[in-house]
Design a protein around this motif. Structure first.
Motif: not given
Length: 305
Positions: A34-35, A104, A107-108, A111-112, A197
């Protein structure tokens, strides 16, 4: 543009450590990515190209979490969304849901990973101040003479500065191990340039436990992020509060003390004002979360007279 020549997805810890041990200098390790992906997509890194990408998202040992007595072992691929949706994590790590909701978007957060957030060692990383308050240890794994070896290091010693950690070449974060704060009230405050975000300019976390009748601080944990090169734990203010009767005036007095900790090179006066308000709000919200009465507007005003 983000590109690579080879993409490796190890299935267990040994495979992952072997891949990382053989990683060339132009290789990259990712988990949620995510980064990395926004960095490439937005052009900040120009054309981002790696010879090899090692994706840790399928490593068996990195999935899920375990409870062991008063410790919570968060394996490396636990994502921020879990702190919102998992009732066990919400109960045992009561500041993390408030941290996650600011992190965030949906969605993020899916994953993050928490491990990835601390590995980046950003002064604005949302996950680090809560981990300081949770007395977390970072577990690091490596291959030595063909054997998997592990070592642990307190989170406060793991982050050395912006983008710098105590992780050695060939090591991976295998878990983050926190104290269970079951029965505590938790809070997380954050400000940035926008609500959605948002990247932290300042963040504050509080964990509070009161006595049985709710009128004395039995335990307090406080930490700040975004005020200097590394997040900080406010041990002296915790000591000042523990064992004291809970009053609005005491909370207000404690909230003024951390302002001098601001060591950022930018907008120091602004950050000092924000820190004072955030520590007060974090303490009050944590008290409310553990059943203490909500302060009225009049009480808050009177505390500052």
């Amino acid at each position: 543009m983000f590109s690579f020549e080879e993409y490796v997805t190890p299935r267990d810890l040994r495979e992952a450590l072997q891949a990382v041990g053989a990683l060339p200098t132009d290789g990259k390790v990712i988990a949620g990515a995510t980064d990395v992906l926004p960095y490439a997509r937005e052009g900040r890194g120009g054309d981002v190209h790696y010879s090899i990408v090692v994706d840790l998202s399928r490593v068996r040992e990195f999935q899920g979490y375990e409870l062991d007595g008063n410790r919570v072992r968060l394996n490396a691929n636990v994502a921020f969304q879990a702190f919102l949706t998992d009732p066990v994590l919400r109960e045992h790590l009561p500041c993390m849901p408030y941290c996650a909701i600011w992190f965030a978007d949906d969605q993020v957060r899916e994953q993050a990973t928490l491990a990835g957030n601390i590995a980046n060692a950003s002064p604005a990383a949302d996950g680090v101040p809560p981990l300081l308050a949770l007395n977390a240890d970072v577990e690091l794994a490596s291959l030595q003479s063909g054997e998997i070896r592990r070592r642990t290091i307190p989170i406060g010693q793991f982050i050395l500065g912006p983008g710098r950690t105590a992780m050695r070449p060939g090591e991976l974060i295998s878990a983050v191990i926190c104290e269970s704060m079951r029965g505590y009230g938790g809070s997380f405050q954050k400000v940035g340039q926008r609500r959605s975000l948002v990247i932290s300019r300042v963040s504050a976390v509080a964990l509070v436990k009161t006595n049985a009748v709710g009128n004395v601080f039995e335990d307090v944990r406080l930490a700040l992020g975004g005020v200097g090169p590394v997040p900080v734990r406010l041990h002296d203010i915790e000591t000042m509060l523990i064992g004291q009767p809970i009053t609005r005036k005491l909370v207000a007095e404690a909230s003024v003390m951390p302002a001098e900790r601001v060591a950022s090179r930018s907008r120091v006066a602004y950050r000092r004002r924000v820190v004072t308000g955030f520590v007060e709000a974090a303490l009050e919200d944590a008290l409310v979360a553990c059943g203490a009465p909500v302060p009225s507007a009049e009480q808050r005003e009177a505390a500052h007279v």
